[in-house]
Design a protein around this motif. Structure first.
Motif, short mmCIF file in Angstrom:
data_model
loop_
_atom_site.label_atom_id
_atom_site.label_comp_id
_atom_site.label_asym_id
_atom_site.label_seq_id
_atom_site.Cartn_x
_atom_site.Cartn_y
_atom_site.Cartn_z
N SER A 102 0.85 -1.18 0.00
CA SER A 102 0.00 0.00 0.00
C SER A 102 0.90 1.24 0.00
O SER A 102 2.13 1.14 0.15
CB SER A 102 -0.90 0.00 1.23
OG SER A 102 -0.10 0.09 2.41
N ARG A 110 1.22 -8.57 -9.85
CA ARG A 110 0.56 -8.67 -8.54
C ARG A 110 1.01 -7.55 -7.63
O ARG A 110 0.19 -6.89 -6.96
CB ARG A 110 0.91 -10.02 -7.91
CG ARG A 110 0.43 -10.21 -6.46
CD ARG A 110 1.30 -11.21 -5.73
NE ARG A 110 2.67 -10.74 -5.56
CZ ARG A 110 3.71 -11.51 -5.27
NH1 ARG A 110 3.56 -12.80 -5.15
NH2 ARG A 110 4.93 -10.98 -5.12
N LYS A 120 -1.38 -4.55 -6.08
CA LYS A 120 -1.52 -4.30 -4.64
C LYS A 120 -1.31 -2.83 -4.34
O LYS A 120 -2.03 -2.25 -3.50
CB LYS A 120 -0.52 -5.16 -3.86
CG LYS A 120 -0.89 -6.64 -3.82
CD LYS A 120 0.25 -7.49 -3.28
CE LYS A 120 0.52 -7.26 -1.83
NZ LYS A 120 1.53 -8.23 -1.30
#
Length: 282
Positions: A70, A192, A196
């Motif tokens: 994040s 991926r 994210k």
């Protein structure tokens, strides 16, 4: 390329070495440290330039499957990077990626002596503008990241406003962009990692709270914004400069977001003056 092992995984970086003041330069999404190639060239004789490749899609080695990617997670990764290399009194420079706000909000700026924010995500402009919204929409769809970047194998697609056309006035050389996208084309794990990050945007009120925390950064700061930016509003640069207690604002003409691509000589000159005198050039 050197590498360092961090909690999230392996991070590669370039280090020009030397005894000069340390400058750490950070890139944005689906790029790597080569964004800074034309800025570092005139600085490396006087300054130690350290350029990590963040796990934002342009990296070569996937992060651990459970890594927090994040915005706050990547901010903590930057702080850990500075710790692991024991870099002190750093001038932290960023383009496109707006994680400085999270870094300050998290209180992880003890190693940062100066802050340089060039046109980047700010306030609630996460993901930024038309290209950011397009990437966010792609990330929400199964296989969307894969499709979005496969389309960028077609060179005319790179100059559309929804992709990279509004990121720089002058086209980024295709060989540079090919290197940025290579592992997004070939690695599901890299895709991926990027997904994210793109989907790891906190709520608007949290983003705005981060910006307010910049009032606590009572150290020299330089805000450099592209006067013709179509993705990062010029008003955001002016607001950031007002929030930072010891800041100076410079607006660069004839440039979109990626000032290191459009006006590297001007940016390098402002950085050099700021590093040596605490003030940007006129």
């Amino acid at each position: 390329m050197a590498e360092v092992q961090l909690a999230a995984g392996t991070v590669e970086y370039q280090d020009t070495g030397g005894d000069g003041p340390v400058v750490v330069l950070l890139h944005g999404v689906a790029m790597d440290g080569s964004l800074w190639r034309n800025v570092v060239a005139p600085l490396r004789a006087e300054f130690r330039c350290v350029i990590p490749t963040l796990p934002l899609g342009g990296h070569r080695t996937p992060m651990k499957a459970d890594a927090d990617l994040s915005i706050p997670g990547v901010a903590r990764l930057v702080a850990e990077f500075l710790d692991e290399l024991d870099l002190r009194d750093v001038t932290l420079v960023m383009s496109d990626w707006g994680g400085a706000q999270a870094l300050v909000a998290l209180g992880r700026y003890e190693r940062i002596g100066r802050l340089v924010i060039t046109s980047c995500e700010a306030f609630d402009n996460f993901p930024p503008g038309v290209p950011g919204s397009n990437l966010y929409t792609s990330a929400k769809m199964p296989g969307g990241i894969n499709l979005a970047f496969k389309l960028l194998k077609l060179k005319p697609m790179r100059r559309l406003p929804v992709t990279w056309g509004w990121m720089s006035k002058r086209p980024v050389p295709h060989e540079v962009m090919d290197a940025w996208f290579e592992h997004l084309w070939t690695s599901a794990e890299i895709r991926r990692d990027l997904r994210k990050y793109v989907l790891g945007v906190p709520p608007k009120d949290e983003l705005l709270a981060w910006a307010e925390k910049l009032r606590e950064f009572n150290r020299p700061a330089l805000v450099v914004w592209a006067a013709e930016d179509k993705v990062m509003p010029l008003t955001h640069g002016r607001r950031l400069a007002e929030l930072l207690p010891k800041s100076e604002l410079v607006e660069i003409a004839d440039s979109y977001t990626l000032i290191p691509e459009d006006q590297p000589e001007q940016l390098a000159a402002h950085l050099r003056s700021f590093l040596l005198t605490g003030r940007a050039t006129d």
